[in-house]
Design an enzyme around this catalytic site. Structure first.
Site, PDB file in Angstrom:
ATOM      1  N   ARG A  19       0.837  -1.084  -0.201  1.00 18.85           N
ATOM      2  CA  ARG A  19       0.068  -0.035   0.101  1.00 18.85           C
ATOM      3  C   ARG A  19       1.034   1.173  -0.193  1.00 18.85           C
ATOM      4  O   ARG A  19       0.487   2.316   0.533  1.00 18.85           O
ATOM      5  CB  ARG A  19      -0.969   0.069   1.270  1.00 18.85           C
ATOM      6  CG  ARG A  19      -2.003  -1.112   1.413  1.00 18.85           C
ATOM      7  CD  ARG A  19      -2.896  -0.952   0.114  1.00 18.85           C
ATOM      8  NE  ARG A  19      -4.054  -1.880   0.600  1.00 18.85           N
ATOM      9  CZ  ARG A  19      -4.185  -3.192   0.137  1.00 18.85           C
ATOM     10  NH1 ARG A  19      -3.268  -3.572  -0.406  1.00 18.85           N
ATOM     11  NH2 ARG A  19      -5.149  -3.863   0.207  1.00 18.85           N
ATOM     12  N   SER A  26     -10.530  -0.796   3.547  1.00 19.21           N
ATOM     13  CA  SER A  26      -9.713  -1.007   4.683  1.00 19.21           C
ATOM     14  C   SER A  26      -9.312   0.396   5.329  1.00 19.21           C
ATOM     15  O   SER A  26      -8.710   1.237   4.521  1.00 19.21           O
ATOM     16  CB  SER A  26      -8.502  -1.787   4.562  1.00 19.21           C
ATOM     17  OG  SER A  26      -8.711  -3.180   3.985  1.00 19.21           O
ATOM     18  N   GLU A  39      -4.377   3.706   6.446  1.00 24.11           N
ATOM     19  CA  GLU A  39      -4.592   3.541   5.044  1.00 24.11           C
ATOM     20  C   GLU A  39      -5.073   4.507   4.239  1.00 24.11           C
ATOM     21  O   GLU A  39      -4.721   4.935   3.122  1.00 24.11           O
ATOM     22  CB  GLU A  39      -4.935   1.893   4.570  1.00 24.11           C
ATOM     23  CG  GLU A  39      -4.793   1.756   3.096  1.00 24.11           C
ATOM     24  CD  GLU A  39      -5.583   0.625   2.610  1.00 24.11           C
ATOM     25  OE1 GLU A  39      -5.435  -0.471   2.992  1.00 24.11           O
ATOM     26  OE2 GLU A  39      -6.346   0.839   1.636  1.00 24.11           O
TER      27      GLU A  39
HETATM   28  N1  EPU Z   1     -10.040 -11.026  10.300  1.00 20.46           N
HETATM   29  C1  EPU Z   1     -10.731 -11.144  11.549  1.00 20.46           C
HETATM   30  N2  EPU Z   1     -11.644 -10.273  11.679  1.00 20.46           N
HETATM   31  C2  EPU Z   1     -12.105  -9.204  10.792  1.00 20.46           C
HETATM   32  C3  EPU Z   1     -11.368  -9.358   9.592  1.00 20.46           C
HETATM   33  C4  EPU Z   1     -10.438 -10.094   9.396  1.00 20.46           C
HETATM   34  O1  EPU Z   1     -10.474 -11.783  12.240  1.00 20.46           O
HETATM   35  O2  EPU Z   1     -13.009  -8.445  11.009  1.00 20.46           O
HETATM   36  C5  EPU Z   1      -9.022 -11.738  10.083  1.00 20.46           C
HETATM   37  C6  EPU Z   1      -9.264 -13.373   9.845  1.00 20.46           C
HETATM   38  O3  EPU Z   1      -8.213 -14.227  10.504  1.00 20.46           O
HETATM   39  C7  EPU Z   1      -8.993 -13.228   8.155  1.00 20.46           C
HETATM   40  C8  EPU Z   1      -7.736 -12.580   8.136  1.00 20.46           C
HETATM   41  O4  EPU Z   1      -8.075 -11.518   9.003  1.00 20.46           O
HETATM   42  O5  EPU Z   1      -8.654 -14.576   7.804  1.00 20.46           O
HETATM   43  C9  EPU Z   1      -7.765 -11.881   6.712  1.00 20.46           C
HETATM   44  O6  EPU Z   1      -8.923 -11.236   6.432  1.00 20.46           O
HETATM   45  P1  EPU Z   1      -9.364 -10.841   4.913  1.00 20.46           P
HETATM   46  O7  EPU Z   1      -8.977 -11.694   4.033  1.00 20.46           O
HETATM   47  O8  EPU Z   1     -10.696  -9.981   4.886  1.00 20.46           O
HETATM   48  O9  EPU Z   1      -7.964  -9.838   4.560  1.00 20.46           O
HETATM   49  P2  EPU Z   1      -7.334  -8.375   5.210  1.00 20.46           P
HETATM   50  O10 EPU Z   1      -5.977  -8.670   5.839  1.00 20.46           O
HETATM   51  O11 EPU Z   1      -8.509  -8.137   6.414  1.00 20.46           O
HETATM   52  C10 EPU Z   1      -6.576  -7.222   3.339  1.00 20.46           C
HETATM   53  C11 EPU Z   1      -6.495  -5.830   2.503  1.00 20.46           C
HETATM   54  C12 EPU Z   1      -7.982  -5.873   1.853  1.00 20.46           C
HETATM   55  C13 EPU Z   1      -8.133  -6.924   0.768  1.00 20.46           C
HETATM   56  C14 EPU Z   1      -8.051  -8.441   1.451  1.00 20.46           C
HETATM   57  C15 EPU Z   1      -7.892  -9.529   0.592  1.00 20.46           C
HETATM   58  C16 EPU Z   1      -5.216  -4.564   3.799  1.00 20.46           C
HETATM   59  C17 EPU Z   1      -5.079  -3.289   4.617  1.00 20.46           C
HETATM   60  N3  EPU Z   1      -6.404  -4.982   3.538  1.00 20.46           N
HETATM   61  O12 EPU Z   1      -7.389  -7.228   4.284  1.00 20.46           O
HETATM   62  O13 EPU Z   1      -7.839  -4.733   0.988  1.00 20.46           O
HETATM   63  O14 EPU Z   1      -9.392  -7.053   0.286  1.00 20.46           O
HETATM   64  O15 EPU Z   1      -6.845  -8.248   2.459  1.00 20.46           O
HETATM   65  O16 EPU Z   1      -6.806  -9.665   0.021  1.00 20.46           O
HETATM   66  O17 EPU Z   1      -4.010  -4.983   3.504  1.00 20.46           O
HETATM   67  C18 EPU Z   1      -8.561  -2.395   0.889  1.00 20.46           C
HETATM   68  O18 EPU Z   1      -7.373  -2.145   0.864  1.00 20.46           O
HETATM   69  O19 EPU Z   1      -9.320  -1.449   1.084  1.00 20.46           O
HETATM   70  C19 EPU Z   1      -8.876  -3.818   1.205  1.00 20.46           C
HETATM   71  C20 EPU Z   1     -10.251  -4.064   1.585  1.00 20.46           C
END
Ligand code: EPU
Length: 337
Positions: free
Chosen positions: A162, A237, A333
């Site tokens: 990012r 995010s 972010e």
């Molecule tokens: N999780 C939780 N609770 C939550 C959300 C997430 O426990 O409410 C944990 C779970 O363990 C889950 C893990 O986080 O398995 C990963 O969650 P998710 O796949 O939703 O991804 P993220 O790491 O929360 C990132 C990006 C998103 C992107 C997703 C999928 C960042 C800051 N965010 O989120 O990007 O869509 O991965 O690749 O890196 C954005 O940048 O606006 C965005 C939505």
């Protein structure tokens, strides 16, 4: 093409925050943009694209320039790949759909990301195991101070998680005009390793997924987890996932045995901020007009009528809480203006 006064920016930011721009103009060609810049030298300016990564907390006492240029062109064809030049004002997801319709691969995992093409390199958008930098070839950008147009190679952009040069040393200095992306025309590389993509495809009896199948699976996952900004204001995010050393992670694990992580290098791991916020008991918390999304704790939402400062204060409350409980600082972010 005239400059308007006291225009509400509500339709121009995905949080749906109602602030006014003192002066506002939407430009639909590079020539128009150059003309506006030439005639408004010395005045304060703010450039906006899709408005999907900003939180407005005050009226904007500047000339807001909305980039609305359009055009998707195939510029080179190689043996297995093609180079596509996309105008900054194109909607990112519309471009993804265009590439799928033309059976061009590489951006399918980035389906349904809100925002415009011009802002994609600024924060190196990423999702489901792919980042913009994986398909990025170069971009043309205009220097605000001189009006000169420069080509930035992938190296020049200094992409990180990012991150890019446009968020750091060149912040507010350049306007991205076009983004050139290298997409596969044959032998697409299908990426289904992230999360539940592979198992979701299997569940639907898809054993040999196409890029179109991967896109559909991702659209499904995103629409179930992430709020649609057209219905509930948000900017995806709000925080970055923090990266910590493996030593600190070991210590965290002693107190929080179920803490998840992804390896970044042999020394570093990334922790999902959503997990930290959920563990802190803040997931789904609603404070009237705004709150933390019910299904993805990384996303802050405007249920309607919230002010930018409401959301900013909520973000600070989350940062403080996470720092107290986990001794981790959550970086924003979203750009707070
Ligand atoms: N999780 C939780 N609770 C939550 C959300 C997430 O426990 O409410 C944990 C779970 O363990 C889950 C893990 O986080 O398995 C990963 O969650 P998710 O796949 O939703 O991804 P993220 O790491 O929360 C990132 C990006 C998103 C992107 C997703 C999928 C960042 C800051 N965010 O989120 O990007 O869509 O991965 O690749 O890196 C954005 O940048 O606006 C965005 C939505």
């Amino acid at each position: 093409m005239t400059i308007q006064e006291n225009i509400s920016l509500k339709p121009y930011n995905s949080f749906g925050i109602d602030v006014n721009a003192k002066y506002f103009i939407s430009v639909s060609s590079i020539a128009e943009l150059q003309h506006v810049l030439m005639n408004n030298k010395g005045s304060k300016k703010l450039i906006i694209g899709g408005g999907s990564n900003v939180l407005f907390t005050q009226n904007i006492d500047a000339l807001v320039i909305h980039i609305n240029t359009k055009g998707i062109k195939l510029t080179s064809r190689f043996e297995n790949t093609v180079l596509i030049s996309v105008a900054a004002g194109e909607n990112w997801h519309d471009f993804v759909l265009w590439s799928l319709k033309n059976d061009l691969g590489g951006v399918e995992n980035l389906s349904l990301i809100p925002g415009k093409v011009g802002t994609a390199p600024i924060q190196n958008i990423g999702a489901y195991g792919v980042e913009l930098k994986d398909v990025f070839d170069s971009c043309e950008a205009l220097e605000l101070e001189t009006g000169e147009i420069k080509t930035f190679s992938k190296n020049d952009c200094k992409f990180g998680y990012r991150e890019s040069v446009f968020k750091n040393e060149l912040k507010n200095k350049y306007i991205v005009l076009n983004v050139n992306l290298k997409l596969s025309a044959v032998n697409h590389r299908i990426k289904t390793q992230y999360g539940t993509i592979a198992s979701d495809l299997k569940k639907n009896n898809i054993t040999n997924p196409t890029i179109q199948d991967v896109s559909k699976a991702i659209i499904n996952i995103r629409t179930t987890k992430l709020p649609d900004p057209k219905l509930i204001g948000n900017s995806g995010s709000f925080f970055k996932n923090p990266i910590v050393s493996k030593e600190s992670f070991k210590l965290l694990k002693l107190n929080f045995s179920d803490i998840p992580s992804y390896e970044v290098s042999d020394k570093l791991v990334k922790i999902p901020a959503g997990w930290l916020i959920e563990k802190a008991g803040l997931k789904g918390k609603r404070f009237g007009r705004y709150g933390v999304h019910k299904k993805q704790a990384l996303v802050l939402v405007n249920y309607g009528g919230a002010e930018g400062n409401d959301i900013k204060n909520l973000a600070y409350l989350i940062q403080d809480t996470i720092l107290k409980i986990f001794e981790i600082y959550l970086e924003l972010e979203v750009n707070i203006i």
